[in-house]
Design an enzyme around this catalytic site. Structure first.
Site, mmCIF file in Angstrom:
data_model
loop_
_atom_site.group_PDB
_atom_site.id
_atom_site.type_symbol
_atom_site.label_atom_id
_atom_site.label_comp_id
_atom_site.label_asym_id
_atom_site.label_seq_id
_atom_site.Cartn_x
_atom_site.Cartn_y
_atom_site.Cartn_z
ATOM 1 N N ASP A 90 34.033 5.970 25.623
ATOM 2 C CA ASP A 90 34.696 7.183 25.185
ATOM 3 C C ASP A 90 34.068 7.546 23.838
ATOM 4 O OD1 ASP A 90 36.728 9.191 24.730
ATOM 5 O OD2 ASP A 90 37.754 7.723 23.457
ATOM 6 N N ASP A 92 35.573 10.259 21.223
ATOM 7 C CA ASP A 92 36.541 10.540 20.172
ATOM 8 C C ASP A 92 37.449 9.348 19.923
ATOM 9 O OD1 ASP A 92 35.539 13.128 19.944
ATOM 10 O OD2 ASP A 92 36.920 13.920 21.437
#
Length: 296
Positions: A90, A92
């Protein structure tokens, strides 16, 4: 879509000059490194300007607020981690310290309302596609605003992630970024960390011919709930990986841990501790060094 251009337009010029970056408060669990190195600049400027990287701020990490047994990985988890053919990150609050859409919203003057929707999306209390559409309808960022945000608030890379990716690549483990964020905001981070554009799966902002906001591409898998699971499954099938690991902080990352998807979900809680997600992870870490130290 007639009359609509993608957010990729204007990327190079938006990162082609060095700006003074305002300080922003960090959470106690963060180590801040502002990305202003030459790979964020144009190739021409890279040849003439020295490396400019803000000094890291040493801040003590806080332990997770809940006592998770999965802070200590099992033998099986470690074996899977060490034998991974590919690792999907991922972006963020994992690869980067910030939530890109929240940064863009704050830059455009809609920070508080958008942050509330982000929290709902990351905890899984609302479908991701609903939260994405709601946030973008509040921001309605123009192409020039996105470009200005990238220049004035360049992404802050999480401490230790560069070393982890370097170690994985040295072990011939492929690295992908799978994000519900926006491709234009992720590409400079990927470039900084040596991740090719084809290894990015993310959302795409759309703009009209005058640069006005015109929505987002709903065909991107990460634009909806369950999309990261689908993206990871596609990555696995396309490359024939035997063992694949997903690392992230949110409910959408946890969704990738299913048959045909990720064999292992590692919850990175060094930026955000989402206890409902961490409780279901195979392994919870608060420092990327924990992952590095277990690799051969």
């Amino acid at each position: 879509m007639a009359g609509v251009i993608s957010a990729r337009a204007g990327l190079s010029h938006s990162l082609s000059v060095t700006q003074t970056v305002p300080n922003r408060p960090l959470q106690a669990s963060q180590l801040a490194t502002r990305c202003t190195s030459p790979s964020f600049l144009s190739a021409k400027l890279c040849k003439t300007r020295p490396l400019v990287v803000a000094a890291a701020m040493e801040v003590s990490k806080e332990a997770p607020s809940a006592d998770f047994a999965n802070r200590q990985p099992s033998k099986g988890v470690l074996e899977t981690w060490c034998n991974a053919d590919a690792v999907c990150f991922d972006v963020d609050s994992t690869v980067c310290l910030d939530e890109g859409i929240d940064e863009l919203a704050d830059f455009c003057g809609a920070g508080k309302a958008v942050a509330e929707w982000t929290a709902k999306a990351m905890t899984g209390t609302v479908p991701f596609e609903e939260a994405l559409a709601a946030r973008l309808s509040l921001i309605k960022p123009s192409l020039s605003q996105v470009d200005d945000c990238l220049v004035k608030r360049p992404p802050r890379i999480s401490p230790g992630i560069a070393d982890l990716i370097k170690k994985l690549k040295a072990n011939n483990t492929d690295v992908f970024f799978v994000s519900g964020g926006f491709r234009q905001m992720i590409k400079p981070v990927a470039s900084e960390l040596g991740i090719p554009p084809e290894n990015i799966i993310a959302n795409q902002l759309l703009f009209g011919t005058s640069g006005e906001y015109a929505g987002f591409d709903p065909t991107e898998p990460t634009s909806r709930s369950g999309g990261k699971a689908l993206a990871v499954q596609q990555i696995r099938q396309n490359h024939g990986y035997k063992t694949l690991v997903m690392i992230g902080d949110g409910a959408t990352d946890l969704e990738a841990r299913q048959p045909g998807g990720a064999d292992l979900f590692i919850c990175y809680a060094g930026v955000q501790m989402r206890e409902a997600v961490a409780a279901k992870a195979d392994w919870v870490v608060i420092d990327f060094q924990e992952l590095i130290s277990e690799l051969p």
